[in-house]
Design a protein around this motif. Structure first.
Motif: not given
Length: 176
Positions: A87-109
């Motif tokens: 449920d992240r916005t592109f801005s939240q993703f780019s700044g990793n504002t929720e401190n997601d793991s590297l794995e979560d960021l890869a799958y989120m993208f």
């Protein structure tokens, strides 16, 4: 952008296009870094050629500027969709504002930007994300010191020498 999010984007683009802005998928006819299709492909080509004035849609600088427009103006460019349980916005993703793991960021993208079918995450995207994260953060001591004297540093992990040399040539490195 933080290193983790940038690595997730690069890891996914590596799988999609081998980070080749001129790549055309022979089956789907998807274009460029993000392997854009349909409306997104048309918008990317229009932005790169008409708005920016590049004669070739395959211009990597133009495509990265298009990605920036998708990030800055999400309602206009519709580059990011909240889906796949993210449920992240592109801005939240780019700044990793929720401190997601590297794995979560890869799958989120993968789910929200690339729009790969919802379901099981593609493990190679996470592995490529790890590679780029190590590439970006491989030399923090040298990196920090060189910035103080005005240098741009490109920390790279060991191995894959041919690719590293090509990367340095592409960016016009003058010091190794």
């Amino acid at each position: 952008w933080v290193d983790e999010s940038l690595a997730a984007m690069c890891g996914n683009f590596d799988v999609e296009s081998t980070i080749n802005p001129q790549r055309i998928n022979p089956n789907s006819r998807a274009y460029g870094l993000g392997q854009w299709l349909t409306t997104r492909k048309t918008r990317m080509i229009d932005y790169v050629t008409n708005t920016l004035g590049f004669s070739d849609w395959g211009n990597g600088i133009g495509q990265t500027k298009y990605i920036e427009q998708e990030w800055l103006h999400p309602s206009t460019y519709e580059g990011w969709y909240k889906r796949g349980g993210y449920d992240r916005t592109f801005s939240q993703f780019s700044g990793n504002t929720e401190n997601d793991s590297l794995e979560d960021l890869a799958y989120m993208f993968q789910m929200c930007y690339e729009r790969v079918s919802i379901g099981r995450p593609v493990p190679v995207r996470y592995r490529r994300t790890q590679y780029y994260y190590q590439l970006f953060t491989g030399g923090p001591g040298l990196n920090g010191g060189s910035h103080k004297v005005g240098c741009l540093t490109l920390p790279m992990s060991s191995g894959n020498t041919d690719r590293q040399i090509q990367f340095m040539r592409d960016l016009g490195s003058t010091i190794i």
